[in-house]
Design a protein around this motif. Structure first.
Motif, PDB file in Angstrom:
ATOM      1  N   GLY A  48       0.595  -1.299  -0.185  1.00  0.00           N
ATOM      2  CA  GLY A  48      -0.014   0.140  -0.022  1.00  0.00           C
ATOM      3  C   GLY A  48       0.916   1.226   0.059  1.00  0.00           C
ATOM      4  O   GLY A  48       1.123   1.744  -0.947  1.00  0.00           O
ATOM      5  N   ASP A  49       1.218   1.664   1.211  1.00  0.00           N
ATOM      6  CA  ASP A  49       2.046   2.785   1.253  1.00  0.00           C
ATOM      7  C   ASP A  49       3.588   2.579   0.945  1.00  0.00           C
ATOM      8  O   ASP A  49       4.422   3.629   0.955  1.00  0.00           O
ATOM      9  CB  ASP A  49       1.772   3.624   2.887  1.00  0.00           C
ATOM     10  CG  ASP A  49       2.330   2.552   3.655  1.00  0.00           C
ATOM     11  OD1 ASP A  49       2.331   1.331   3.725  1.00  0.00           O
ATOM     12  OD2 ASP A  49       2.215   3.021   4.860  1.00  0.00           O
ATOM     13  N   HIS A  50       3.955   1.303   1.065  1.00  0.00           N
ATOM     14  CA  HIS A  50       5.291   1.253   0.692  1.00  0.00           C
ATOM     15  C   HIS A  50       5.645  -0.138   0.446  1.00  0.00           C
ATOM     16  O   HIS A  50       4.462  -1.002   0.298  1.00  0.00           O
ATOM     17  CB  HIS A  50       6.347   1.353   2.023  1.00  0.00           C
ATOM     18  CG  HIS A  50       5.872   0.276   3.018  1.00  0.00           C
ATOM     19  ND1 HIS A  50       5.122   0.616   3.706  1.00  0.00           N
ATOM     20  CD2 HIS A  50       6.734  -0.831   3.556  1.00  0.00           C
ATOM     21  CE1 HIS A  50       4.889  -0.524   4.935  1.00  0.00           C
ATOM     22  NE2 HIS A  50       6.058  -1.247   4.335  1.00  0.00           N
ATOM     23  N   ARG A  51       6.739  -0.682  -0.235  1.00  0.00           N
ATOM     24  CA  ARG A  51       6.955  -1.942  -0.622  1.00  0.00           C
ATOM     25  C   ARG A  51       7.893  -2.598   0.404  1.00  0.00           C
ATOM     26  O   ARG A  51       8.894  -1.884   0.882  1.00  0.00           O
ATOM     27  CB  ARG A  51       7.272  -2.005  -2.220  1.00  0.00           C
ATOM     28  CG  ARG A  51       6.506  -1.547  -3.328  1.00  0.00           C
ATOM     29  CD  ARG A  51       6.832  -1.447  -4.655  1.00  0.00           C
ATOM     30  NE  ARG A  51       8.113  -1.794  -4.857  1.00  0.00           N
ATOM     31  CZ  ARG A  51       8.461  -2.458  -6.040  1.00  0.00           C
ATOM     32  NH1 ARG A  51       7.684  -2.644  -6.911  1.00  0.00           N
ATOM     33  NH2 ARG A  51       9.673  -2.813  -6.567  1.00  0.00           N
ATOM     34  N   ALA A  52       7.845  -4.006   0.269  1.00  0.00           N
ATOM     35  CA  ALA A  52       8.916  -4.572   1.172  1.00  0.00           C
ATOM     36  C   ALA A  52       9.183  -6.024   0.570  1.00  0.00           C
ATOM     37  O   ALA A  52       8.597  -6.400  -0.501  1.00  0.00           O
ATOM     38  CB  ALA A  52       8.069  -5.012   2.699  1.00  0.00           C
ATOM     39  N   VAL A  53      10.318  -6.419   1.052  1.00  0.00           N
ATOM     40  CA  VAL A  53      10.881  -8.042   0.557  1.00  0.00           C
ATOM     41  C   VAL A  53      10.605  -8.777   1.540  1.00  0.00           C
ATOM     42  O   VAL A  53      10.712  -8.747   2.705  1.00  0.00           O
ATOM     43  CB  VAL A  53      12.138  -7.675  -0.133  1.00  0.00           C
ATOM     44  CG1 VAL A  53      12.285  -7.046  -1.190  1.00  0.00           C
ATOM     45  CG2 VAL A  53      13.216  -7.179   1.057  1.00  0.00           C
ATOM     46  N   GLU A  64      11.110 -10.208   6.558  1.00  0.00           N
ATOM     47  CA  GLU A  64      10.633  -9.253   5.908  1.00  0.00           C
ATOM     48  C   GLU A  64      11.233  -7.826   6.370  1.00  0.00           C
ATOM     49  O   GLU A  64      11.534  -7.591   7.374  1.00  0.00           O
ATOM     50  CB  GLU A  64       8.987  -9.053   6.246  1.00  0.00           C
ATOM     51  CG  GLU A  64       8.643  -7.816   5.490  1.00  0.00           C
ATOM     52  CD  GLU A  64       7.133  -7.515   5.942  1.00  0.00           C
ATOM     53  OE1 GLU A  64       6.550  -6.521   5.655  1.00  0.00           O
ATOM     54  OE2 GLU A  64       6.240  -8.445   6.266  1.00  0.00           O
ATOM     55  N   ALA A  65      11.482  -7.117   5.258  1.00  0.00           N
ATOM     56  CA  ALA A  65      12.219  -5.688   5.385  1.00  0.00           C
ATOM     57  C   ALA A  65      11.595  -4.570   4.478  1.00  0.00           C
ATOM     58  O   ALA A  65      11.352  -5.123   3.317  1.00  0.00           O
ATOM     59  CB  ALA A  65      13.835  -5.779   5.115  1.00  0.00           C
ATOM     60  N   PRO A  66      11.473  -3.374   4.789  1.00  0.00           N
ATOM     61  CA  PRO A  66      10.847  -2.613   3.922  1.00  0.00           C
ATOM     62  C   PRO A  66      11.766  -2.280   2.844  1.00  0.00           C
ATOM     63  O   PRO A  66      13.064  -2.035   3.505  1.00  0.00           O
ATOM     64  CB  PRO A  66      10.352  -1.435   4.732  1.00  0.00           C
ATOM     65  CG  PRO A  66      11.206  -1.621   6.103  1.00  0.00           C
ATOM     66  CD  PRO A  66      11.282  -3.361   6.327  1.00  0.00           C
ATOM     67  N   LEU A  67      11.636  -1.683   1.730  1.00  0.00           N
ATOM     68  CA  LEU A  67      12.338  -1.318   1.020  1.00  0.00           C
ATOM     69  C   LEU A  67      12.652   0.249   1.048  1.00  0.00           C
ATOM     70  O   LEU A  67      11.700   0.793   1.127  1.00  0.00           O
ATOM     71  CB  LEU A  67      12.103  -1.372  -0.545  1.00  0.00           C
ATOM     72  CG  LEU A  67      12.203  -2.922  -0.944  1.00  0.00           C
ATOM     73  CD1 LEU A  67      11.492  -3.009  -2.215  1.00  0.00           C
ATOM     74  CD2 LEU A  67      13.668  -3.354  -1.153  1.00  0.00           C
ATOM     75  N   HIS A  70      15.497   4.380  -2.142  1.00  0.00           N
ATOM     76  CA  HIS A  70      16.966   4.147  -3.078  1.00  0.00           C
ATOM     77  C   HIS A  70      16.616   2.575  -3.489  1.00  0.00           C
ATOM     78  O   HIS A  70      17.023   2.375  -4.775  1.00  0.00           O
ATOM     79  CB  HIS A  70      18.086   4.522  -2.525  1.00  0.00           C
ATOM     80  CG  HIS A  70      19.273   4.120  -3.344  1.00  0.00           C
ATOM     81  ND1 HIS A  70      19.981   2.776  -3.235  1.00  0.00           N
ATOM     82  CD2 HIS A  70      20.039   4.748  -4.243  1.00  0.00           C
ATOM     83  CE1 HIS A  70      20.879   2.862  -3.863  1.00  0.00           C
ATOM     84  NE2 HIS A  70      20.908   4.153  -4.613  1.00  0.00           N
ATOM     85  N   ASP A  71      16.514   1.651  -2.560  1.00  0.00           N
ATOM     86  CA  ASP A  71      16.308   0.385  -2.861  1.00  0.00           C
ATOM     87  C   ASP A  71      15.078   0.146  -3.947  1.00  0.00           C
ATOM     88  O   ASP A  71      15.294  -0.891  -4.903  1.00  0.00           O
ATOM     89  CB  ASP A  71      16.283  -0.601  -1.690  1.00  0.00           C
ATOM     90  CG  ASP A  71      17.529  -0.760  -0.943  1.00  0.00           C
ATOM     91  OD1 ASP A  71      18.579  -0.374  -1.599  1.00  0.00           O
ATOM     92  OD2 ASP A  71      17.526  -1.083   0.112  1.00  0.00           O
ATOM     93  N   ASP A  72      14.200   0.683  -3.613  1.00  0.00           N
ATOM     94  CA  ASP A  72      12.917   0.425  -4.267  1.00  0.00           C
ATOM     95  C   ASP A  72      12.966   0.846  -5.808  1.00  0.00           C
ATOM     96  O   ASP A  72      12.717   0.368  -6.712  1.00  0.00           O
ATOM     97  CB  ASP A  72      11.835   1.078  -3.631  1.00  0.00           C
ATOM     98  CG  ASP A  72      10.238   0.719  -4.318  1.00  0.00           C
ATOM     99  OD1 ASP A  72      10.066  -0.200  -4.911  1.00  0.00           O
ATOM    100  OD2 ASP A  72       9.357   1.626  -4.225  1.00  0.00           O
ATOM    101  N   GLU A  73      13.702   2.070  -5.880  1.00  0.00           N
ATOM    102  CA  GLU A  73      14.004   2.538  -7.312  1.00  0.00           C
ATOM    103  C   GLU A  73      14.970   1.462  -8.067  1.00  0.00           C
ATOM    104  O   GLU A  73      14.859   1.263  -9.476  1.00  0.00           O
ATOM    105  CB  GLU A  73      14.892   3.724  -7.141  1.00  0.00           C
ATOM    106  CG  GLU A  73      15.050   4.491  -8.579  1.00  0.00           C
ATOM    107  CD  GLU A  73      15.830   5.896  -8.405  1.00  0.00           C
ATOM    108  OE1 GLU A  73      16.857   6.107  -8.998  1.00  0.00           O
ATOM    109  OE2 GLU A  73      15.339   6.420  -7.414  1.00  0.00           O
ATOM    110  N   ARG A  74      15.944   0.824  -7.295  1.00  0.00           N
ATOM    111  CA  ARG A  74      16.730  -0.155  -7.729  1.00  0.00           C
ATOM    112  C   ARG A  74      16.232  -1.624  -8.260  1.00  0.00           C
ATOM    113  O   ARG A  74      16.430  -2.120  -9.273  1.00  0.00           O
ATOM    114  CB  ARG A  74      18.148  -0.317  -6.934  1.00  0.00           C
ATOM    115  CG  ARG A  74      19.086   0.629  -6.750  1.00  0.00           C
ATOM    116  CD  ARG A  74      20.406   0.126  -6.285  1.00  0.00           C
ATOM    117  NE  ARG A  74      21.041  -0.799  -6.848  1.00  0.00           N
ATOM    118  CZ  ARG A  74      21.834  -1.709  -6.266  1.00  0.00           C
ATOM    119  NH1 ARG A  74      22.294  -1.376  -5.023  1.00  0.00           N
ATOM    120  NH2 ARG A  74      22.488  -2.714  -6.848  1.00  0.00           N
ATOM    121  N   VAL A  75      15.382  -1.958  -7.412  1.00  0.00           N
ATOM    122  CA  VAL A  75      14.530  -2.960  -7.723  1.00  0.00           C
ATOM    123  C   VAL A  75      13.464  -2.577  -8.956  1.00  0.00           C
ATOM    124  O   VAL A  75      13.315  -3.795  -9.471  1.00  0.00           O
ATOM    125  CB  VAL A  75      13.667  -3.457  -6.402  1.00  0.00           C
ATOM    126  CG1 VAL A  75      12.700  -4.676  -6.695  1.00  0.00           C
ATOM    127  CG2 VAL A  75      14.559  -3.896  -5.279  1.00  0.00           C
TER     128      VAL A  75
END
Length: 131
Positions: A48-53, A64-67, A70-75
């Motif tokens: 929803g408000d963020h992405r996680a792996v 589980e860890a939130p992205l 910067h990491d979200d942009e790379r993924v």
């Protein structure tokens, strides 16, 4: 003029070898403190408000860890990505095997040590050239 060159070369030798050695020791300590990071394939989920792996560790536990942005942009838009998680620590991951800080300090140590070695070699060559 040759006295000034000798002083500068001597200064580069001592500072290069001394500071380079200290930086190499600091890099080694940072490397040990960084711990062991293991590769794993992780699933990227939109929360929803963020992405996680999410991934399974070597013991079979789910982590589980939130992205970060910067990491979200790379993924990007991928559903799965390769990450590295820290052995013995829950919910810690990064996208690179080695720490950028450890890499920076190690490269800085190599550069400064290289300066010291080159200055030492130049001083030896000048010593033999002058007789």
């Amino acid at each position: 003029m040759s006295n000034v060159v000798d002083v500068v070369i001597e200064l580069f030798t001592w500072v290069g070898l001394g500071a380079g050695t200290l930086l190499a020791i600091a890099a080694l300590l940072l490397y040990v403190a960084d711990g062991t990071w293991l590769p794993v394939r992780a699933v990227v989920e939109d929360l929803g408000d963020h992405r996680a792996v999410r991934w399974f560790d070597e013991d079979g536990g789910v982590n589980e860890a939130p992205l970060s942005p910067h990491d979200d942009e790379r993924v990007g838009t991928a559903d799965m990505t390769d990450v590295f998680y820290r052995r013995g620590s829950l919910h810690r991951m990064r996208l690179t095997r080695s720490s950028p800080l450890v890499r920076f300090v190690a490269l800085l140590a190599a550069g400064v040590l290289g300066l010291g070695v080159v200055a030492f070699a130049v001083s030896i060559v000048l010593l033999f050239l002058r007789g």
